[in-house]
Motif scaffolding. Structure first.
Motif, PDB file in Angstrom:
ATOM      1  N   ALA A  87      -4.717  -9.270   0.537  1.00 56.14           N
ATOM      2  CA  ALA A  87      -4.834  -7.879   0.080  1.00 56.14           C
ATOM      3  C   ALA A  87      -5.585  -7.805  -1.238  1.00 56.14           C
ATOM      4  CB  ALA A  87      -3.446  -7.265  -0.069  1.00 56.14           C
ATOM      5  N   ARG A  88      -6.524  -8.703  -1.435  1.00 62.22           N
ATOM      6  CA  ARG A  88      -7.273  -8.750  -2.686  1.00 62.22           C
ATOM      7  C   ARG A  88      -8.295  -7.625  -2.740  1.00 62.22           C
ATOM      8  NH1 ARG A  88      -8.752 -12.802  -6.512  1.00 62.22           N
ATOM      9  NH2 ARG A  88     -10.777 -12.420  -7.446  1.00 62.22           N
ATOM     10  N   SER A  89      -8.343  -6.917  -3.853  1.00 60.94           N
ATOM     11  CA  SER A  89      -9.308  -5.841  -4.040  1.00 60.94           C
ATOM     12  C   SER A  89     -10.675  -6.420  -4.382  1.00 60.94           C
ATOM     13  CB  SER A  89      -8.852  -4.897  -5.160  1.00 60.94           C
ATOM     14  OG  SER A  89      -7.585  -4.340  -4.855  1.00 60.94           O
ATOM     15  N   GLU A  90     -11.714  -5.753  -3.909  1.00 51.72           N
ATOM     16  CA  GLU A  90     -13.086  -6.179  -4.163  1.00 51.72           C
ATOM     17  C   GLU A  90     -13.883  -5.006  -4.718  1.00 51.72           C
ATOM     18  OE1 GLU A  90     -14.023  -9.210  -3.941  1.00 51.72           O
ATOM     19  OE2 GLU A  90     -12.382 -10.104  -2.771  1.00 51.72           O
ATOM     20  N   ASP A  91     -14.689  -5.279  -5.743  1.00 54.69           N
ATOM     21  CA  ASP A  91     -15.518  -4.244  -6.353  1.00 54.69           C
ATOM     22  C   ASP A  91     -14.657  -3.008  -6.659  1.00 54.69           C
ATOM     23  OD1 ASP A  91     -17.774  -5.892  -6.169  1.00 54.69           O
ATOM     24  OD2 ASP A  91     -18.142  -5.258  -4.109  1.00 54.69           O
ATOM     25  N   ASN A  92     -14.982  -1.877  -6.047  1.00 54.20           N
ATOM     26  CA  ASN A  92     -14.202  -0.663  -6.275  1.00 54.20           C
ATOM     27  C   ASN A  92     -13.314  -0.327  -5.088  1.00 54.20           C
ATOM     28  OD1 ASN A  92     -15.383  -0.245  -8.827  1.00 54.20           O
ATOM     29  ND2 ASN A  92     -17.156   0.753  -7.883  1.00 54.20           N
ATOM     30  N   GLU A  93     -13.047  -1.290  -4.227  1.00 56.40           N
ATOM     31  CA  GLU A  93     -12.273  -1.059  -3.012  1.00 56.40           C
ATOM     32  C   GLU A  93     -10.911  -1.730  -3.132  1.00 56.40           C
ATOM     33  OE1 GLU A  93     -14.751  -2.531   0.090  1.00 56.40           O
ATOM     34  OE2 GLU A  93     -16.083  -0.800   0.037  1.00 56.40           O
ATOM     35  N   LEU A  94      -9.859  -0.936  -3.026  1.00 59.13           N
ATOM     36  CA  LEU A  94      -8.503  -1.441  -3.169  1.00 59.13           C
ATOM     37  C   LEU A  94      -8.109  -2.250  -1.939  1.00 59.13           C
ATOM     38  CD1 LEU A  94      -5.933  -1.295  -4.993  1.00 59.13           C
ATOM     39  CD2 LEU A  94      -5.171   0.564  -3.484  1.00 59.13           C
ATOM     40  N   GLY A  95      -7.642  -3.483  -2.158  1.00 63.01           N
ATOM     41  CA  GLY A  95      -7.157  -4.294  -1.060  1.00 63.01           C
ATOM     42  C   GLY A  95      -5.825  -3.787  -0.553  1.00 63.01           C
ATOM     43  N   ARG A  96      -5.466  -4.175   0.688  1.00 61.36           N
ATOM     44  CA  ARG A  96      -4.198  -3.702   1.236  1.00 61.36           C
ATOM     45  C   ARG A  96      -3.791  -4.545   2.427  1.00 61.36           C
ATOM     46  NH1 ARG A  96      -8.254  -0.376   3.783  1.00 61.36           N
ATOM     47  NH2 ARG A  96      -8.678  -1.654   5.633  1.00 61.36           N
ATOM     48  N   SER A  97      -2.493  -4.685   2.590  1.00 62.70           N
ATOM     49  CA  SER A  97      -1.899  -5.309   3.770  1.00 62.70           C
ATOM     50  C   SER A  97      -0.518  -4.694   3.931  1.00 62.70           C
ATOM     51  CB  SER A  97      -1.805  -6.823   3.609  1.00 62.70           C
ATOM     52  OG  SER A  97      -1.417  -7.446   4.813  1.00 62.70           O
ATOM     53  N   ALA A  98      -0.023  -4.608   5.173  1.00 63.38           N
ATOM     54  CA  ALA A  98       1.252  -3.922   5.414  1.00 63.38           C
ATOM     55  C   ALA A  98       2.089  -4.682   6.424  1.00 63.38           C
ATOM     56  CB  ALA A  98       1.016  -2.491   5.900  1.00 63.38           C
ATOM     57  N   SER A  99       3.404  -4.482   6.340  1.00 59.08           N
ATOM     58  CA  SER A  99       4.327  -5.057   7.313  1.00 59.08           C
ATOM     59  C   SER A  99       5.621  -4.242   7.290  1.00 59.08           C
ATOM     60  CB  SER A  99       4.620  -6.530   6.998  1.00 59.08           C
ATOM     61  OG  SER A  99       5.322  -7.145   8.058  1.00 59.08           O
ATOM     62  N   ARG A 100       6.409  -4.399   8.355  1.00 56.57           N
ATOM     63  CA  ARG A 100       7.679  -3.672   8.475  1.00 56.57           C
ATOM     64  C   ARG A 100       8.840  -4.651   8.430  1.00 56.57           C
ATOM     65  NH1 ARG A 100       7.692   0.797  12.760  1.00 56.57           N
ATOM     66  NH2 ARG A 100       6.737   1.826  10.961  1.00 56.57           N
ATOM     67  N   PHE A 101       9.871  -4.276   7.676  1.00 58.40           N
ATOM     68  CA  PHE A 101      11.078  -5.081   7.553  1.00 58.40           C
ATOM     69  C   PHE A 101      12.280  -4.168   7.811  1.00 58.40           C
ATOM     70  CE2 PHE A 101       7.774  -6.769   4.830  1.00 58.40           C
ATOM     71  CZ  PHE A 101       7.742  -8.115   5.204  1.00 58.40           C
ATOM     72  N   GLY A 102      12.626  -4.017   9.064  1.00 58.00           N
ATOM     73  CA  GLY A 102      13.745  -3.152   9.415  1.00 58.00           C
ATOM     74  C   GLY A 102      13.504  -1.718   9.001  1.00 58.00           C
ATOM     75  N   GLU A 103      14.310  -1.222   8.075  1.00 56.01           N
ATOM     76  CA  GLU A 103      14.219   0.166   7.632  1.00 56.01           C
ATOM     77  C   GLU A 103      13.186   0.368   6.528  1.00 56.01           C
ATOM     78  OE1 GLU A 103      16.030  -2.473   5.593  1.00 56.01           O
ATOM     79  OE2 GLU A 103      17.519  -1.669   7.019  1.00 56.01           O
ATOM     80  N   LEU A 104      12.398  -0.661   6.250  1.00 56.85           N
ATOM     81  CA  LEU A 104      11.450  -0.617   5.137  1.00 56.85           C
ATOM     82  C   LEU A 104      10.039  -1.003   5.577  1.00 56.85           C
ATOM     83  CD1 LEU A 104      10.874  -0.466   2.015  1.00 56.85           C
ATOM     84  CD2 LEU A 104      11.417  -2.922   1.969  1.00 56.85           C
ATOM     85  N   ASP A 105       9.048  -0.151   5.246  1.00 57.51           N
ATOM     86  CA  ASP A 105       7.636  -0.493   5.383  1.00 57.51           C
ATOM     87  C   ASP A 105       7.119  -0.898   4.005  1.00 57.51           C
ATOM     88  OD1 ASP A 105       7.402   0.020   8.115  1.00 57.51           O
ATOM     89  OD2 ASP A 105       6.958   2.140   7.791  1.00 57.51           O
ATOM     90  N   VAL A 106       6.346  -1.979   3.954  1.00 61.65           N
ATOM     91  CA  VAL A 106       5.822  -2.489   2.688  1.00 61.65           C
ATOM     92  C   VAL A 106       4.303  -2.571   2.760  1.00 61.65           C
ATOM     93  CG1 VAL A 106       5.779  -4.419   1.055  1.00 61.65           C
ATOM     94  CG2 VAL A 106       7.912  -3.829   2.241  1.00 61.65           C
ATOM     95  N   ILE A 107       3.640  -2.002   1.765  1.00 60.04           N
ATOM     96  CA  ILE A 107       2.202  -2.161   1.571  1.00 60.04           C
ATOM     97  C   ILE A 107       2.006  -2.932   0.269  1.00 60.04           C
ATOM     98  CG2 ILE A 107      -0.021  -1.010   1.269  1.00 60.04           C
ATOM     99  CD1 ILE A 107       1.174   1.450   2.636  1.00 60.04           C
ATOM    100  N   VAL A 108       1.091  -3.877   0.264  1.00 62.06           N
ATOM    101  CA  VAL A 108       0.808  -4.637  -0.956  1.00 62.06           C
ATOM    102  C   VAL A 108      -0.688  -4.606  -1.240  1.00 62.06           C
ATOM    103  CG1 VAL A 108       0.650  -6.817   0.319  1.00 62.06           C
ATOM    104  CG2 VAL A 108       1.081  -6.859  -2.133  1.00 62.06           C
ATOM    105  N   SER A 109      -1.035  -4.475  -2.514  1.00 60.30           N
ATOM    106  CA  SER A 109      -2.423  -4.502  -2.973  1.00 60.30           C
ATOM    107  C   SER A 109      -2.511  -5.414  -4.186  1.00 60.30           C
ATOM    108  CB  SER A 109      -2.907  -3.097  -3.359  1.00 60.30           C
ATOM    109  OG  SER A 109      -2.812  -2.194  -2.279  1.00 60.30           O
ATOM    110  N   TYR A 110      -3.551  -6.239  -4.230  1.00 63.82           N
ATOM    111  CA  TYR A 110      -3.776  -7.118  -5.380  1.00 63.82           C
ATOM    112  C   TYR A 110      -5.025  -6.678  -6.134  1.00 63.82           C
ATOM    113  CZ  TYR A 110      -0.220 -10.536  -4.130  1.00 63.82           C
ATOM    114  OH  TYR A 110       0.980 -11.154  -3.878  1.00 63.82           O
ATOM    115  N   CYS A 111      -4.916  -6.604  -7.455  1.00 64.69           N
ATOM    116  CA  CYS A 111      -6.036  -6.292  -8.338  1.00 64.69           C
ATOM    117  C   CYS A 111      -6.145  -7.434  -9.336  1.00 64.69           C
ATOM    118  CB  CYS A 111      -5.810  -4.962  -9.060  1.00 64.69           C
ATOM    119  SG  CYS A 111      -5.561  -3.549  -7.954  1.00 64.69           S
ATOM    120  N   GLU A 112      -7.165  -8.254  -9.178  1.00 66.41           N
ATOM    121  CA  GLU A 112      -7.269  -9.471  -9.984  1.00 66.41           C
ATOM    122  C   GLU A 112      -8.624  -9.561 -10.687  1.00 66.41           C
ATOM    123  OE1 GLU A 112      -5.291 -13.034  -7.946  1.00 66.41           O
ATOM    124  OE2 GLU A 112      -5.796 -11.748  -6.245  1.00 66.41           O
ATOM    125  N   ASP A 113      -8.653 -10.419 -11.706  1.00 69.24           N
ATOM    126  CA  ASP A 113      -9.879 -10.775 -12.413  1.00 69.24           C
ATOM    127  C   ASP A 113     -10.534  -9.588 -13.119  1.00 69.24           C
ATOM    128  OD1 ASP A 113      -9.501 -13.355 -11.484  1.00 69.24           O
ATOM    129  OD2 ASP A 113     -10.697 -13.019  -9.690  1.00 69.24           O
TER     130      ASP A 113
END
Length: 264
Positions: A157-183
């Motif tokens: 989920a690494r962000s590139e240039d001006n584009e936000l990275g993203r990845s998602a998964s479901r854990f029972g009653e919870l949906d999780v999205i993660v984004s990384y902003c590095e460097d």
């Protein structure tokens, strides 16, 4: 073989399989480059999210018009040992197929540094009495589980240039999205990836991943690390029930901050 059928809506797919790991435009798929952006590349005007806000208005860009509004969702190890790709046109399934998936061929992202940030951010919110009811929710507590920690640390989920990275998964009653902003400096994260505020971006992510409004709790982790090694975690938590929302104060625009209480 996937149970996804032609004609299904995107919300029917996510109820069946959960949110996709990632989503791509046709151009991104053919170029093997994940398609980043909100609402399939549209420009989202900040009109809100879920039942608490109004449905976003979308102005398609040239890429959306050229690809006919198609987007492909990617699932890995669904079903086990397979990779599933689901193509939607205007939110309806028009193609779906499986292919063998060998996880040993995938390069694992190096985000081990993020593991210590999650419990710190959770503890900070839990110490605030404003969120006393929210932090008791099963979905909130699940964020401390090993399965969520493993997903976040291993997310592509690494962000590139001006584009936000993203990845998602479901854990029972919870949906999780993660984004990384590095460097990049921590102070540059908001102007680069959230120039019009946080809520339009979240609205686009929720729509892009096909997450049905308020069916489950939703967490979005924005994990940042500068070239000097400075780190920061921004946590967003939207309960499915009428509990207090946790929002990322530092990523919000002045207009969004108006009348709200800092939370993370």
């Amino acid at each position: 073989m996937t149970e996804v059928k032609l004609g299904m809506s995107k919300h029917e797919v996510t109820e069946l399989l959960g949110p996709p790991l990632d989503y791509m435009s046709l151009g991104g798929l053919l170029g093997t480059t994940p398609y980043s952006g909100t609402l399939y590349g549209g420009t989202v005007r900040p009109t809100g999210l879920f039942g608490r806000f109004r449905k976003p208005k979308v102005v398609p860009n040239d890429q959306v018009r050229l690809t006919g509004g198609k987007v492909t969702w990617l699932y890995r190890d669904v079903p086990p040992g397979m990779e599933t790709l689901v193509t939607l046109t205007n939110g309806v399934v028009t193609d779906a197929f499986d292919r063998p998936y060998d996880p040993s061929t995938r390069t694992q992202p190096d985000h081990e540094w993020s593991r210590e940030l999650l419990p710190i951010a959770l503890t900070k919110v839990e110490a605030d009495p404003t969120f006393a009811q929210t932090v008791r929710l099963p979905g909130w507590q699940r964020q401390r589980s090993d399965e969520v920690s493993e997903f976040v640390a291993g997310a592509s989920a690494r962000s590139e240039d001006n584009e936000l990275g993203r990845s998602a998964s479901r854990f029972g009653e919870l949906d999780v999205i993660v984004s990384y902003c590095e460097d990049l400096p921590i102070t540059d994260v908001r102007p680069r990836y959230f120039p019009h505020g946080y809520l339009p971006v979240l609205t686009g992510l929720v729509d892009g991943f096909g997450i049905p409004p308020r069916r489950r709790d939703l967490a979005h982790w924005v994990l940042c690390r500068s070239t000097e090694g400075e780190t920061m975690a921004h946590l967003v938590y939207l309960p499915a029930t009428e509990q207090t929302i946790v929002l990322p104060w530092d990523l919000m625009s002045p207009e969004e901050q108006s009348g709200r209480t800092p939370s993370s």
